[in-house]
Scaffold this motif. Structure first.
Motif, PDB file in Angstrom:
ATOM      1  N   ALA A 148       6.088   9.916  -6.951  1.00 15.68           N
ATOM      2  CA  ALA A 148       7.130   9.030  -7.479  1.00 15.68           C
ATOM      3  C   ALA A 148       6.505   7.772  -8.072  1.00 15.68           C
ATOM      4  O   ALA A 148       6.916   7.304  -9.150  1.00 15.68           O
ATOM      5  CB  ALA A 148       8.125   8.663  -6.381  1.00 15.68           C
ATOM      6  N   LEU A 149       5.519   7.211  -7.404  1.00 15.14           N
ATOM      7  CA  LEU A 149       4.840   6.010  -7.919  1.00 15.14           C
ATOM      8  C   LEU A 149       4.157   6.301  -9.249  1.00 15.14           C
ATOM      9  O   LEU A 149       4.213   5.484 -10.178  1.00 15.14           O
ATOM     10  CB  LEU A 149       3.820   5.512  -6.899  1.00 15.14           C
ATOM     11  CG  LEU A 149       4.370   4.790  -5.669  1.00 15.14           C
ATOM     12  CD1 LEU A 149       3.295   4.651  -4.596  1.00 15.14           C
ATOM     13  CD2 LEU A 149       4.932   3.417  -6.044  1.00 15.14           C
ATOM     14  N   SER A 200       6.570   3.947   4.682  1.00 10.18           N
ATOM     15  CA  SER A 200       7.298   3.384   5.837  1.00 10.18           C
ATOM     16  C   SER A 200       8.607   2.751   5.405  1.00 10.18           C
ATOM     17  O   SER A 200       9.638   2.913   6.064  1.00 10.18           O
ATOM     18  CB  SER A 200       6.421   2.344   6.556  1.00 10.18           C
ATOM     19  OG  SER A 200       5.262   2.947   7.083  1.00 10.18           O
ATOM     20  N   GLY A 201       8.578   2.021   4.286  1.00 11.55           N
ATOM     21  CA  GLY A 201       9.799   1.388   3.789  1.00 11.55           C
ATOM     22  C   GLY A 201      10.832   2.395   3.341  1.00 11.55           C
ATOM     23  O   GLY A 201      12.034   2.206   3.558  1.00 11.55           O
ATOM     24  N   GLU A 233       3.707  11.176   2.104  1.00  8.65           N
ATOM     25  CA  GLU A 233       2.794  10.378   1.271  1.00  8.65           C
ATOM     26  C   GLU A 233       2.639  10.990  -0.116  1.00  8.65           C
ATOM     27  O   GLU A 233       2.616  10.274  -1.117  1.00  8.65           O
ATOM     28  CB  GLU A 233       1.427  10.260   1.951  1.00  8.65           C
ATOM     29  CG  GLU A 233       1.375   9.247   3.065  1.00  8.65           C
ATOM     30  CD  GLU A 233      -0.051   8.889   3.440  1.00  8.65           C
ATOM     31  OE1 GLU A 233      -0.985   9.330   2.735  1.00  8.65           O
ATOM     32  OE2 GLU A 233      -0.234   8.153   4.433  1.00  8.65           O
ATOM     33  N   SER A 234       2.561  12.322  -0.172  1.00  7.09           N
ATOM     34  CA  SER A 234       2.378  12.977  -1.474  1.00  7.09           C
ATOM     35  C   SER A 234       3.610  12.798  -2.353  1.00  7.09           C
ATOM     36  O   SER A 234       3.493  12.587  -3.567  1.00  7.09           O
ATOM     37  CB  SER A 234       2.077  14.463  -1.281  1.00  7.09           C
ATOM     38  OG  SER A 234       3.130  15.123  -0.620  1.00  7.09           O
ATOM     39  N   THR A 291       0.854  -1.184   0.000  1.00  3.20           N
ATOM     40  CA  THR A 291       0.000   0.000   0.000  1.00  3.20           C
ATOM     41  C   THR A 291       0.895   1.240   0.000  1.00  3.20           C
ATOM     42  O   THR A 291       2.103   1.154   0.254  1.00  3.20           O
ATOM     43  CB  THR A 291      -0.881   0.039   1.252  1.00  3.20           C
ATOM     44  OG1 THR A 291      -0.030   0.126   2.415  1.00  3.20           O
ATOM     45  CG2 THR A 291      -1.750  -1.210   1.354  1.00  3.20           C
ATOM     46  N   LEU A 292       0.302   2.393  -0.259  1.00  2.00           N
ATOM     47  CA  LEU A 292       1.067   3.637  -0.233  1.00  2.00           C
ATOM     48  C   LEU A 292       1.699   3.852   1.138  1.00  2.00           C
ATOM     49  O   LEU A 292       2.863   4.250   1.246  1.00  2.00           O
ATOM     50  CB  LEU A 292       0.156   4.820  -0.585  1.00  2.00           C
ATOM     51  CG  LEU A 292       0.795   6.214  -0.467  1.00  2.00           C
ATOM     52  CD1 LEU A 292       1.985   6.358  -1.401  1.00  2.00           C
ATOM     53  CD2 LEU A 292      -0.254   7.293  -0.757  1.00  2.00           C
TER      54      LEU A 292
END
Length: 213
Positions: A59-60, A37-38, A53-54, A31-32
């Motif tokens: 990047a994703l 976290s990673g 998160e943004s 998940t995002l």
């Protein structure tokens, strides 16, 4: 067609997906929130990052445009998986080395073999070096080299390798930036000598107590 150089953030997001696919397959695709976290882990990351998160989502989205990641549906949350091996045309073992270089920065073949234990088990350092050599000699038709062997730093026993997924690197600067592990000599020797003195004193006390009166 060659893939354009990735930004450090894109490489961190992609490397995180590659790592988790191998080390925590039950939680993969991610998940995002898991991607964030990673990316922000304090361990096994060089340099440390604080990705929002943004930023991870941006990047994703860009990696998806490059066909380096795919969006999958499963449960209520959108999940993401990487497409590294197919996009770059490299085998899984080589991808493991590249993922480690993307997440941890330049490393020696010996360090890569140790760090890759949960990603891919290499028989010996020679097998690691063989894959690195292949990645360095990759033809221009396939997109060009993906790693570079750095000049060995003064006092270093092994040369380190750097990834070129993020574009060309300053080999001389990276080689000189290698910091040798701190020598344990002074502090460790002092502690050993203190322990030996304490053991000798205890032995003397035991011998004195055991001596016939």
């Amino acid at each position: 067609m060659a893939i354009r150089p990735l930004s450090p953030l894109e490489a961190r997001v992609l490397g995180t997906l590659m790592e988790k696919a191998r080390t925590v397959p039950d939680s993969y695709p991610l998940t995002l929130n898991a991607v964030v976290s990673g990316c922000n882990q304090k361990s096994s990351r060089e340099p440390a990052m604080q990705v929002s998160e943004s930023e991870a989502q941006q990047a994703l989205d860009e990696l998806k445009r490059l066909t380096l990641v795919f969006e999958t549906s499963g449960g209520r949350a959108t999940r993401w998986e990487h497409n590294f091996e197919r996009a770059y045309g490299v085998p899984g073992a080589a991808a493991a080395l590249l993922g480690l270089l993307m997440l941890r920065g330049p490393q020696t073949a010996g360090e890569l073999r140790i760090h890759a234990e949960r990603w891919h088990r290499f028989a010996d350092i020679s097998s690691v070096e063989a894959f690195l050599d292949e990645l360095q000699e990759r033809s221009e038709e396939k997109g060009g080299p993906l790693v570079l062997r750095l000049p060995r730093a003064p006092g270093a026993r092994e040369a380190r390798w750097a990834q070129l997924v993020c574009g060309p690197v300053d080999a001389s600067a990276l080689a000189m930036d290698e910091r040798p592990a701190p020598a344990p000599a002074a502090g460790l020797l002092a502690r050993v000598e203190a322990l030996e003195a304490e053991v000798a004193a205890l032995r003397a006390q035991v011998a004195a107590l055991a001596a016939p009166r």
